[in-house]
Scaffold this active site. Structure first.
Site, PDB file in Angstrom:
ATOM      1  N   TRP A 125       0.824  -1.154  -0.026  1.00 43.05           N
ATOM      2  CA  TRP A 125      -0.012   0.095   0.035  1.00 43.05           C
ATOM      3  C   TRP A 125       1.066   1.250   0.209  1.00 43.05           C
ATOM      4  O   TRP A 125       0.502   2.398   0.045  1.00 43.05           O
ATOM      5  CB  TRP A 125      -1.014  -0.012   1.147  1.00 43.05           C
ATOM      6  CG  TRP A 125      -2.236   0.618   1.164  1.00 43.05           C
ATOM      7  CD1 TRP A 125      -2.939   0.933  -0.044  1.00 43.05           C
ATOM      8  CD2 TRP A 125      -3.009   1.263   2.160  1.00 43.05           C
ATOM      9  NE1 TRP A 125      -4.274   1.568   0.397  1.00 43.05           N
ATOM     10  CE2 TRP A 125      -4.203   1.868   1.536  1.00 43.05           C
ATOM     11  CE3 TRP A 125      -2.544   1.458   3.520  1.00 43.05           C
ATOM     12  CZ2 TRP A 125      -4.970   2.597   2.486  1.00 43.05           C
ATOM     13  CZ3 TRP A 125      -3.616   2.284   4.343  1.00 43.05           C
ATOM     14  CH2 TRP A 125      -4.707   2.718   3.811  1.00 43.05           C
TER      15      TRP A 125
HETATM   16  C1  LIG Z   1      -7.460   6.114   2.737  1.00 39.92           C
HETATM   17  C2  LIG Z   1      -8.426   6.185   3.873  1.00 39.92           C
HETATM   18  C3  LIG Z   1      -8.562   7.451   4.431  1.00 39.92           C
HETATM   19  C4  LIG Z   1      -9.457   7.722   5.447  1.00 39.92           C
HETATM   20  N1  LIG Z   1      -9.326   8.941   5.849  1.00 39.92           N
HETATM   21  C5  LIG Z   1      -9.975   9.253   6.816  1.00 39.92           C
HETATM   22  C6  LIG Z   1      -9.939  10.683   7.567  1.00 39.92           C
HETATM   23  O1  LIG Z   1      -9.118  11.431   7.018  1.00 39.92           O
HETATM   24  N2  LIG Z   1     -10.545  10.617   8.735  1.00 39.92           N
HETATM   25  C7  LIG Z   1     -11.359   9.860   9.469  1.00 39.92           C
HETATM   26  O2  LIG Z   1     -11.673   9.975  10.669  1.00 39.92           O
HETATM   27  N3  LIG Z   1     -11.289   8.721   8.941  1.00 39.92           N
HETATM   28  C8  LIG Z   1     -10.843   8.508   7.716  1.00 39.92           C
HETATM   29  N4  LIG Z   1     -10.992   6.966   7.290  1.00 39.92           N
HETATM   30  C9  LIG Z   1     -11.884   6.202   7.683  1.00 39.92           C
HETATM   31  C10 LIG Z   1     -11.465   5.280   8.836  1.00 39.92           C
HETATM   32  O3  LIG Z   1      -9.864   5.116   8.729  1.00 39.92           O
HETATM   33  C11 LIG Z   1     -11.997   4.209   9.101  1.00 39.92           C
HETATM   34  O4  LIG Z   1     -13.545   4.763   9.447  1.00 39.92           O
HETATM   35  C12 LIG Z   1     -11.746   3.192  10.650  1.00 39.92           C
HETATM   36  O5  LIG Z   1     -10.441   2.905  10.518  1.00 39.92           O
HETATM   37  C13 LIG Z   1     -12.816   2.099  10.464  1.00 39.92           C
HETATM   38  O6  LIG Z   1     -12.219   1.482  11.971  1.00 39.92           O
HETATM   39  P1  LIG Z   1     -12.503  -0.390  11.848  1.00 39.92           P
HETATM   40  O7  LIG Z   1     -11.852  -0.690  13.147  1.00 39.92           O
HETATM   41  O8  LIG Z   1     -13.858  -0.433  11.489  1.00 39.92           O
HETATM   42  O9  LIG Z   1     -11.692  -0.799  10.645  1.00 39.92           O
HETATM   43  P2  LIG Z   1      -9.824  -0.772  10.716  1.00 39.92           P
HETATM   44  O10 LIG Z   1      -9.304   0.407  11.611  1.00 39.92           O
HETATM   45  O11 LIG Z   1      -9.517  -0.900   9.334  1.00 39.92           O
HETATM   46  O12 LIG Z   1      -9.330  -2.031  11.569  1.00 39.92           O
HETATM   47  C14 LIG Z   1      -9.788  -3.465  11.128  1.00 39.92           C
HETATM   48  C15 LIG Z   1      -8.494  -4.266  11.933  1.00 39.92           C
HETATM   49  O13 LIG Z   1      -9.199  -5.754  11.786  1.00 39.92           O
HETATM   50  C16 LIG Z   1      -7.914  -6.608  11.503  1.00 39.92           C
HETATM   51  N5  LIG Z   1      -8.358  -7.772  11.035  1.00 39.92           N
HETATM   52  C17 LIG Z   1      -8.899  -7.816   9.712  1.00 39.92           C
HETATM   53  N6  LIG Z   1      -9.404  -9.043   9.476  1.00 39.92           N
HETATM   54  C18 LIG Z   1      -8.674  -9.853  10.722  1.00 39.92           C
HETATM   55  C19 LIG Z   1      -8.933 -11.236  11.027  1.00 39.92           C
HETATM   56  N7  LIG Z   1      -9.593 -12.175  10.201  1.00 39.92           N
HETATM   57  N8  LIG Z   1      -8.324 -11.744  12.071  1.00 39.92           N
HETATM   58  C20 LIG Z   1      -7.581 -10.620  13.017  1.00 39.92           C
HETATM   59  N9  LIG Z   1      -7.651  -9.333  12.640  1.00 39.92           N
HETATM   60  C21 LIG Z   1      -8.085  -9.079  11.511  1.00 39.92           C
HETATM   61  C22 LIG Z   1      -7.052  -5.631  10.744  1.00 39.92           C
HETATM   62  O14 LIG Z   1      -5.781  -5.911  10.454  1.00 39.92           O
HETATM   63  C23 LIG Z   1      -7.258  -4.310  11.223  1.00 39.92           C
HETATM   64  O15 LIG Z   1      -6.351  -4.009  12.273  1.00 39.92           O
HETATM   65  C24 LIG Z   1     -10.450   6.613   6.010  1.00 39.92           C
HETATM   66  C25 LIG Z   1      -9.959   5.604   5.543  1.00 39.92           C
HETATM   67  C26 LIG Z   1      -9.197   5.014   4.501  1.00 39.92           C
HETATM   68  C27 LIG Z   1      -9.254   3.942   3.852  1.00 39.92           C
HETATM   69  S1  SF4 Z   2       4.643  -1.828   5.686  1.00 42.50           S
HETATM   70 FE1  SF4 Z   2       6.143  -1.726   3.866  1.00 42.50          FE
HETATM   71  S2  SF4 Z   2       5.731  -3.339   2.539  1.00 42.50           S
HETATM   72 FE2  SF4 Z   2       3.848  -3.318   3.938  1.00 42.50          FE
HETATM   73  S3  SF4 Z   2       2.399  -2.007   2.955  1.00 42.50           S
HETATM   74 FE3  SF4 Z   2       3.521  -0.617   3.933  1.00 42.50          FE
HETATM   75  S4  SF4 Z   2       5.005   0.209   2.833  1.00 42.50           S
HETATM   76 FE4  SF4 Z   2       4.201  -1.727   1.720  1.00 42.50          FE
END
Ligand SMILES: Cc1cc2nc3c(=O)[nH]c(=O)nc-3n(C[C@H](O)[C@H](O)[C@H](O)COP(=O)(O)OP(=O)(O)OC[C@H]3O[C@@H](n4cnc5c(N)ncnc54)[C@H](O)[C@@H]3O)c2cc1C
Ligand code: SF4
Ligand code: SF4
Lengths: 128, 612
Positions: free
Chosen positions: A19
Site C-alpha cells: 500500500w
Molecule cells: C484511505 C483512507 C482514508 C481515510 N481518511 C479518514 C480521515 O481522514 N478521517 C477519518 O476520521 N477517517 C478516515 N478514514 C476512515 C477510517 O480509517 C475508518 O473509518 C476506520 O479505520 C474504521 O475502523 P475499523 O476498526 O472498522 O477498521 P480498521 O481500522 O481498518 O481495523 C480493522 C482491523 O481488523 C484487523 N483484521 C481484519 N481481519 C482480521 C482477522 N480475520 N483476524 C484478525 N484481525 C483482523 C485488521 O488488520 C485491522 O487492524 C479513512 C479510511 C481510508 C481507507
Molecule cells: S509496511 Fe511496507 S511493505 Fe507493507 S504495505 Fe506498508 S510500505 Fe508496503
C-alpha cells in the site's frame, strides 16, 4: 517483509499488495528500506524518504522530483511521551448501576457539555 | 514449510477480533467497565499500525463540536441520511454522535496533536464535520491506549471462523485462527465476541492490475472478515449492496477533502467547465427531490463526473494550482498527503507535478465494501435501549442477531459516516454492552463441539497439504492440474465481480441476468476454494483472506439482486431498474445465511425516522 536466508537482507514478498504505507520504512532502525513507487504508472527518478523520531515527537520528509526539485517538511507527531497513556483500568471503578445507563467512561466530563444530549422532540409524529 | 503444529487454547471473557479503530475502542471501554474480566484482543497484523489507518490520517472526519455549539447530534443524523439517500439507522447514528466528542477529547489527552483555529480558539475545521490534526501517529497512539488496557494482545493471529455453543442455539462461544508467523492453531473460548475486523478491498478488480494493484484507496489487507465471520455464524447483514466508490486523485488515490472542503478547489472537465453545475438539472431528472440534499450526496457527485467522462469530456481536473497560494496552505496540503496517502506524493514526484503549479486528474475508484465511510454495508445490530424503536432493539447495544456476538466500526451496517472517531466510539459502545452481557450471564462457561474444532483445524491448514500433495505434478512455475494459488482465485473473483456485479469495466452497470450469472460463478469458485494451495504461511493467510472475500462477494451479489432499484447512482446502476423507487425500496435489505441448511433468505426492514 521477509528476510532472504542467503543474502540476509529483507525484501518485500508481494510488492503488488503493498500500500506504500511506509510503516516498514518508518520502523526500520537501520533506515534500510527504500520505496520505488509503483512501476505500472510512475516514471523512474523520484524519491520520498522519511525519518521518524518518536523521542522528539516529529517526522521529517524529503521529496525529490524526477526533475531534481527537492522539498523538505517536518511535522509534529505526538505531544506526550510514548507509553504514557493510562490503562482504562487505572481510573476509579465505576458503580455497577452506571452499567445500565448510557454514559461511557469519563462521561459526561469528557463531553465538555453538562450531560449526554437527548433526542429532540419530533413535532411531526407528536413525540415530545 | 515449517508449521509449529502447536495448538494454543485461550480462555477469556471478552474476545475482540481486529485491533483497528473500533477494536481499540472496544478494548479500552470493556476494560474500564469490566474490571475483573479478561479482555483479549486478537489481530492478524500488529495493532501498532494495522488497519485502514496504517499511514495515519490528517483529519478526524466526525467531530460534533457540542462544547462550542458548532453542531448538534441531530444535525449529523440529517447530514448522513441525506448522503445515503435516506437509508440510515437513525438510532445508531444519533448514539455515535452524542458520544463522539468525548472520544476526540480523549485522543487529544493521549497525545494526538490537534490544530486550533487562531481566531476562534476551536479545533481547526476542514469541513462542517471534519477537524484537522497532525495525525501521522494517530494509530500508534490509539493502539497504545488499547494495549495498556487489554489483559492480553495476540498480534499476528488471523481469525478464520467463529465458534458456536452446541448447547445453546444461536450463541457464539469463541473463535479459531492461526498464527501467520509460526502456524500455531489458536482456539479462543469467550463469553462474548466483538468483531471489529474492517471492510473489504479487492472484492472488485482494481484499476491497476500490475505492481500497483496494492494502491487501491482502501487498504489491500482489509479483506472483509468483519462480514465473512458473522455471516457464517448465521448473523443477519444489511445493505451489503451499498458499495463505496470514491472520487480521488487518479492512480495515487490521494484524498480530496482538504482541497475541496478547506481550500474550496473546483473540479472541471477538459473544457474548463464546472460540470457539477452544468449537469445539475439532468441529475435532478434522474433522482428527483434527493438532488436537493445539502451537501450533494457523495454518490451523485460521482455520477455527474462519470457522465462527463462517458460523454468524452475527460480528463476531469482538480485545480489545486488556483488555491495553494500561500506557503501555509502549501505545507498543510503536503502534510495532508504525507499523513495518509504517501503513494500520492510518490506519484507527484515521479510525474513532476507540484500541486501549487499544476492541476491533477481525478477519477472514481473501484468499489469497496465497508460501513464507516459514505456507505453503510454491514451487520444488522441492536441499537441502544433508550433510543431504538421496536424492531431495532433486542437487549444489548451493537449486538448482532447472534447471542453474545457484537460488532463495531466497518462491521456495523446502516450507520455510515462514523469514520475513525465514530468507529472508536462505536467500539466503546459495543465494549460496554459486552461487559453488561457477560455480567448478566454469570453462570455461563463457553462450550464448543470438539469434533467441529478439530474439523476446522484440518480445514485451516488444508492449503498447505494441497500444495504438498499436488506440487509433484508441476515441473516449474504455477500451473498445477489439481490446485490453484490464492492469487489465481483472487484474480478470478475480482474479474467476476468487476464484469458481472458493476465494477469499473462496465462503468458500475449491472442487471439481474448479469448478477445471476455472477452468482453462479462465485458459487463455483467457492467449490474450488477447497483446492487452494499454499506454499507457506504467507500464502495460507492469503488463502483465508480469499475465502472471506468470496463470502463477502456472495452477500454483495445476493443483496444487489434483491434491491430492484438504482438507489445510489454513482455507486452502482441496475440497468433494469434505473431509478430511485421510494414507493417500494425506502427500506433496508436484510440477508441471513443459515449455517445448518446452507440457505440464504432475503427480507426487508423498515426505515424509521427519529429526527425531522
Ligand atoms: C484511505 C483512507 C482514508 C481515510 N481518511 C479518514 C480521515 O481522514 N478521517 C477519518 O476520521 N477517517 C478516515 N478514514 C476512515 C477510517 O480509517 C475508518 O473509518 C476506520 O479505520 C474504521 O475502523 P475499523 O476498526 O472498522 O477498521 P480498521 O481500522 O481498518 O481495523 C480493522 C482491523 O481488523 C484487523 N483484521 C481484519 N481481519 C482480521 C482477522 N480475520 N483476524 C484478525 N484481525 C483482523 C485488521 O488488520 C485491522 O487492524 C479513512 C479510511 C481510508 C481507507
Ligand atoms: S509496511 Fe511496507 S511493505 Fe507493507 S504495505 Fe506498508 S510500505 Fe508496503
Ligand atoms: S534492519 Fe530494517 S529491513 Fe533489516 S530486518 Fe531490521 S527492520 Fe527489517
Amino acid at each position: 517483509m521477509h528476510i532472504d536466508p542467503h543474502i540476509r537482507r529483507a525484501y518485500n514478498t508481494e510488492p503488488e499488495m503493498c500500500w506504500e504505507c511506509y510503516s516498514c520504512v518508518k520502523y526500520c532502525p537501520e533506515n534500510a528500506i527504500d520505496v520505488r513507487s509503483y512501476a505500472d504508472f510512475n516514471p523512474l527518478g523520484h524519491s520520498v524518504t522519511v525519518r521518524r523520531e518518536p523521542a522528539k515527537g516529529v517526522i521529517s520528509w524529503r521529496i525529490r522530483f524526477r526533475d531534481g526539485r527537492v522539498k523538505h517538511f517536518v511535522f509534529p507527531t505526538r505531544t506526550t511521551r510514548e507509553d504514557s497513556i493510562p490503562s482504562s483500568r487505572s481510573y476509579p471503578e465505576p458503580v455497577r448501576e452506571l452499567l445500565e445507563d448510557q454514559v461511557l467512561s469519563h462521561e459526561p466530563d469528557k463531553l465538555m457539555v453538562p450531560s449526554l444530549p437527548k433526542l429532540p422532540p419530533r413535532p411531526s409524529d407528536g413525540r415530545a | 514449510m515449517r508449521v509449529s503444529g502447536k495448538t494454543k487454547v485461550v480462555d477469556t471473557d471478552i474476545l475482540v477480533v481486529g485491533g483497528g479503530f473500533a477494536g481499540c475502542g472496544a478494548v479500552y471501554e470493556s476494560a474500564y467497565w469490566g474490571r475483573n474480566l479478561r479482555i483479549t484482543l486478537v489481530e492478524k497484523a500488529n495493532i501498532e499500525r494495522s488497519g485502514a489507518v496504517a499511514h495515519g490520517l490528517s483529519a478526524i472526519n466526525l467531530y460534533i463540536g457540542m462544547r462550542w455549539n458548532e453542531n448538534k447530534p441531530e444535525d449529523f443524523v440529517r447530514y448522513a441520511r441525506g448522503d445515503l439517500v435516506g437509508l440510515v439507522r437513525e438510532d445508531l447514528l444519533f448514539d455515535i454522535a452524542r458520544h463522539v466528542d468525548s472520544t476526540v477529547h480523549l485522543f487529544e489527552e493521549w497525545g494526538l496533536p490537534m490544530i486550533y483555529d487562531k481566531n476562534t480558539g476551536h479545533y481547526q475545521r476542514e469541513g462542517r464535520w471534519q477537524i484537522m490534526i497532525h495525525g501521522e501517529s494517530y494509530k500508534p497512539i490509539v493502539a497504545e491506549a488499547a494495549r495498556r488496557s487489554a489483559t492480553e494482545v495476540y498480534n499476528r493471529v488471523m481469525v478464520t471462523h467463529l465458534l458456536k455453543d452446541p448447547r445453546i442455539p444461536n450463541r457464539v462461544s469463541g473463535a479459531v485462527g492461526f498464527n501467520v508467523r509460526d502456524g500455531s492453531f489458536y482456539i479462543f473460548r469467550a463469553k462474548a465476541v466483538i468483531v471489529a475486523a474492517g471492510g473489504a478491498s479487492h472484492i472488485y478488480r482494481p484499476r491497476s492490475v500490475g505492481e500497483g494493484a496494492g494502491r487501491t484507496w482502501y487498504p489491500p489487507w482489509n479483506n472483509g472478515s468483519a462480514y465473512a465471520l458473522p455471516i457464517q455464524a448465521g448473523a443477519s447483514m444489511t445493505q451489503m449492496e451499498n458499495k463505496l466508490v470514491v472520487t480521488r486523485f487518479k492512480d495515487g488515490y490521494g484524498p480530496v477533502g482538504f482541497y475541496f472542503l478547506a481550500l474550496k478547489a473546483v473540479a472541471t472537465n477538459v473544457y474548463g467547465e464546472e460540470y457539477e453545475k452544468t449537469k445539475f438539472e439532468e441529475l435532478r431528472k434522474l433522482v428527483g427531490k434527493w438532488a436537493d440534499a445539502k451537501p450533494l450526496p457523495t454518490c451523485f457527485r460521482n455520477h455527474v463526473m462519470l457522465q462527463e467522462i462517458k460523454e468524452g469530456r475527460g480528463p476531469i481536473l482538480i485545480h489545486t494550482e488556483r488555491v495553494t497560494e500561500t506557503p501555509e496552505k502549501e505545507e498543510a496540503a503536503w502534510e495532508d498527503f504525507l499523513d495518509m496517502t504517501i503513494g500520492q506524493v510518490g506519484m507527484w514526484a515521479a510525474n513532476n507535478i507540484d500541486p501549487k503549479d499544476k492541476p491533477s486528474e481525478l477519477t472514481t475508484s473501484e468499489p469497496y465494501v465497508m460501513g464507516s465511510h459514505a456507505v453503510a454495508a454491514g451487520a444488522w445490530v441492536s441499537g441502544p435501549a433508550d433510543l431504538s424503536p421496536k424492531g431495532y432493539f433486542w437487549g444489548y447495544n451493537r449486538m448482532l442477531t447472534v447471542e453474545g456476538l457484537f460488532g463495531a466500526g466497518d462491521t456495523v451496517g446502516g450507520s455510515p459516516h462514523k469514520f475513525s472517531s465514530g468507529s472508536f466510539t462505536e467500539g466503546r459502545l459495543a465494549g460496554k454492552a459486552a461487559v453488561k452481557y457477560v455480567l448478566d450471564h454469570p453462570d455461563y462457561t463457553p462450550g464448543s463441539d470438539e469434533s467441529v474444532v478439530s474439523r476446522l483445524r484440518d480445514t485451516i491448514f488444508k492449503p498447505l497439504e494441497n500444495y504438498n500433495l499436488g506440487r509433484n505434478m508441476v515441473v516449474a512455475g504455477t500451473v498445477a492440474p489439481n490446485y490453484i494459488y490464492p492469487r489465481h482465485g483472487l484474480n478470478r473473483l475480482e474479474k467476476i465481480m468487476d464484469e458481472y456485479a458493476g465494477g469499473v469495466s462496465t462503468f458500475y452497470v449491472t442487471n439481474e441476468q448479469l448478477l445471476e450469472r455472477g452468482l453462479d460463478l462465485i458459487l463455483t469458485l467457492k467449490e474450488d476454494l477447497s483446492h487452494v494451495a499454499a506454499e507457506d504461511l504467507h500464502q495460507l493467510q492469503r488463502a483465508w483472506e480469499l475465502n472471506h472475500r468470496a463470502w463477502v462477494s456472495e452477500a454483495v451479489v445476493r443483496h444487489t439482486i434483491f434491491r430492484k432499484e438504482t438507489r445510489w447512482p454513482g455507486y452502482y446502476y441496475r440497468a433494469d431498474y434505473p431509478k430511485i423507487d421510494d414507493d417500494h425500496w425506502n427500506v433496508f435489505t436484510v440477508s441471513s445465511y443459515d449455517p445448518i441448511s446452507g440457505e440464504w433468505t432475503m427480507t426487508t426492514k423498515p426505515v424509521i425516522k427519529l429526527v425531522d
